[in-house]
Scaffold this active site. Structure first.
Site, PDB file in Angstrom:
ATOM      1  N   ASP A 135      -7.851  29.792  -1.024  1.00 56.75           N
ATOM      2  CA  ASP A 135      -6.476  30.262  -0.971  1.00 56.75           C
ATOM      3  C   ASP A 135      -5.997  30.433  -2.414  1.00 56.75           C
ATOM      4  O   ASP A 135      -6.571  29.879  -3.355  1.00 56.75           O
ATOM      5  CB  ASP A 135      -5.595  29.280  -0.199  1.00 56.75           C
ATOM      6  CG  ASP A 135      -4.402  29.965   0.461  1.00 56.75           C
ATOM      7  OD1 ASP A 135      -4.025  31.057   0.004  1.00 56.75           O
ATOM      8  OD2 ASP A 135      -3.841  29.407   1.423  1.00 56.75           O
ATOM      9  N   CYS A 136      -4.949  31.214  -2.597  1.00 52.37           N
ATOM     10  CA  CYS A 136      -4.595  31.657  -3.948  1.00 52.37           C
ATOM     11  C   CYS A 136      -4.073  30.516  -4.811  1.00 52.37           C
ATOM     12  O   CYS A 136      -3.072  29.890  -4.472  1.00 52.37           O
ATOM     13  CB  CYS A 136      -3.601  32.797  -3.867  1.00 52.37           C
ATOM     14  SG  CYS A 136      -4.336  34.265  -3.118  1.00 52.37           S
TER      15      CYS A 136
END
Length: 504
Positions: free
Chosen positions: A194-195
């Site tokens: 995930d970012c």
């Protein structure tokens, strides 16, 4: 992004939010929707590359579906999921993956991604530092089955979550990424973080010293691709001996494998001829309308629905009646022909029917407007349709729900009190049919609404055809068939501590 249509890259068919899709319990519908989305994705990709647009969101790897369990109704992102039941999540998620990826064993129409792996269901405010601790039985019975099912469907990608799981960051968890995903389930695709989840290792979880140690940890655990900045430190980690070139080659091999399956190295693919007319094609819009019809849940009907389309005088009121935002939800595209609830109702009644519309009440205002010009219209009408509820302004992902005081979670599950008070004013002015349509992506715990109204429809965020679909049900063209995919508590007091991940 493609949870319910190609998202964040302009025009596309917008289907209902996934929590509404879950209410359909219709695998074939979700499969057909996935096929429509992937056709539009290829068409948009063809058009984007023709004009040199190779930016974020314009590609063919889609970070969908979200098969986290909607374990707690307060979680703002629960609306992105298929509800609280692992079996339903698995079946609908699997159908969606098949629709996105296609049925060619050697090629991918698009690459789907199972997210967020794993044990990731809020709180949004704590997600970058939270340690989600769940008994192993709950992992295997509740939190992991849908992910395992998607691995079995051949989903190309897994996204590891921000949070820790039993002490280890999800993107550095040998238990999740090696023992479970690779060894037990035989997954052969790639894993993406995930970012900025790798940055969380050292900035928020405080389990590593810096970007180099965090990146080495994540890469060796099986996170092949980093959304964020941390993997810029991989050369430092290599120089320091924390990783080897073989570790990097393993990740590169998986990533290049995905690109090969998508056809990036082929002279042509079967989808190169899909053109602009694919986007919002009539057949896709028809699926969006069908999905919206099947997603709507009838919560109450005291013999007032359906209404006659030849009703003499209809009053439509409420803050969400003409609001396009409550059609879209979050992680959405944009339609050139979105139909609001007001427009759908106006388009269905006879031309001789008088319709009066009034905004009525601000959705999140604390007090009812003392200058009330709205209740008189209800008293004069043969029936009143009042459209209330919440929107993605108050629920959703951390940072996206700009009106939320709790970073997207709905800690108070009630309808805003001003909306309840407004409904009381409408009821107090007459005894004619009063129909409430509720919008939202999570349970709305307001017993007063069900006591006051003669009929209640829960519409979720129904997509671009939401207005038409609601009119189809209100006027009896379609029978309501949606089922709630998450338990609605009767009060906030029934809920356990929000941070408790056990299923007791």
């Amino acid at each position: 992004e493609a949870l319910h249509g190609v998202a964040r890259t302009g025009r596309a068919t917008v289907f209902p939010q996934p929590i509404g899709l879950a209410s359909t319990c219709d695998e074939d519908l979700i499969l057909r929707m996935g096929e429509a989305i992937s056709n539009e994705a290829r068409a948009k990709f063809n058009a984007a590359t023709a004009i040199g647009n190779r930016g974020q969101y314009a590609g063919l790897t889609f970070w969908s579906p979200n098969v986290n369990i909607f374990r707690d109704p307060r979680w703002g992102r629960g609306m992105e999921t298929y509800g609280e039941d692992p079996f339903l999540q698995a079946r609908l998620g699997g159908a969606f993956v098949r629709g996105l990826q296609g049925d060619d064993p050697a090629r991918l129409k698009t690459a789907a991604c199972a997210k967020h792996f794993a044990v990731h269901s809020g709180p949004e405010a704590l997600r970058h530092e939270f340690d989600a601790v769940a008994p192993r039985r709950d992992l295997y019975e509740t939190y992991l089955p849908a992910f395992e099912a998607l691995a079995g469907e051949g989903v190309e990608c897994f996204m590891c979550a921000y949070n820790r799981v039993d002490g280890q960051p999800a993107c550095g968890s040998d238990f999740l990424l090696q023992e479970t995903l690779r060894e037990d389930w035989g997954f052969e695709g790639h894993v993406v973080s995930d970012c900025w989840a790798i940055v969380d290792f050292y900035e928020n979880h405080k389990v590593s010293e810096n970007a180099a140690t965090a990146s080495a940890w994540a890469l060796k655990s099986g996170t092949d691709l980093n959304c964020g900045s941390a993997y810029g430190a991989l050369p430092q980690a290599l120089e320091e001996g924390q990783i080897t070139e073989a570790d990097i080659d393993t990740a590169l091999r998986r990533l290049l494998g995905t690109k090969m399956k998508l056809g990036f190295f082929d002279p042509a693919t079967p989808w190169d001829e899909l053109g602009d007319d694919t986007v919002e094609a009539a057949a896709h819009v028809a699926i969006a309308r069908e999905a919206a019809q099947k997603s709507i849940v009838l919560l109450k009907n005291e013999s007032v629905l359906p209404l006659s389309p030849d009703i003499g005088h209809l009053y439509v009121v409420g803050p969400q009646a003409a609001n396009t935002g409550v059609l879209y939800g979050n992680y959405n595209g944009y339609s050139k022909d979105a139909v609001t609830i007001l427009e759908g109702i106006a388009g269905r009644v006879g031309v001789g029917t008088s319709i009066q519309y009034n905004y009525g009440q601000l959705p999140f205002r604390k007090n009812v407007n003392p200058m009330d010009w709205t209740t008189g219209g209800a008293a004069e009408a043969d029936a009143t349709i009042v459209v209330l509820g919440v929107s993605n302004l108050v629920e959703g992902e951390e940072g996206a729900a700009v009106a939320s005081p709790t970073k997207g979670d709905r800690i108070d599950l009630g309808l805003p009190q001003a909306q309840v008070d407004f409904l009381r004013l409408l009821r107090g002015s007459h005894d004619k049919p009063l129909i409430v349509i509720l919008t939202g992506g999570s349970p709305i715990v307001t017993p007063e609404v069900y006591e006051i109204a003669d009929a209640v429809l829960f519409a979720w965020y129904p997509g671009q055809q939401g207005g038409n679909a609601i009119a189809d049900i209100v006027f009896g063209d379609v029978s309501p068939s949606g089922r709630l995919a998450i338990t609605f508590p009767t009060s906030d007091e029934q809920l356990p501590p929000y941070e408790d991940y056990s299923m007791d």
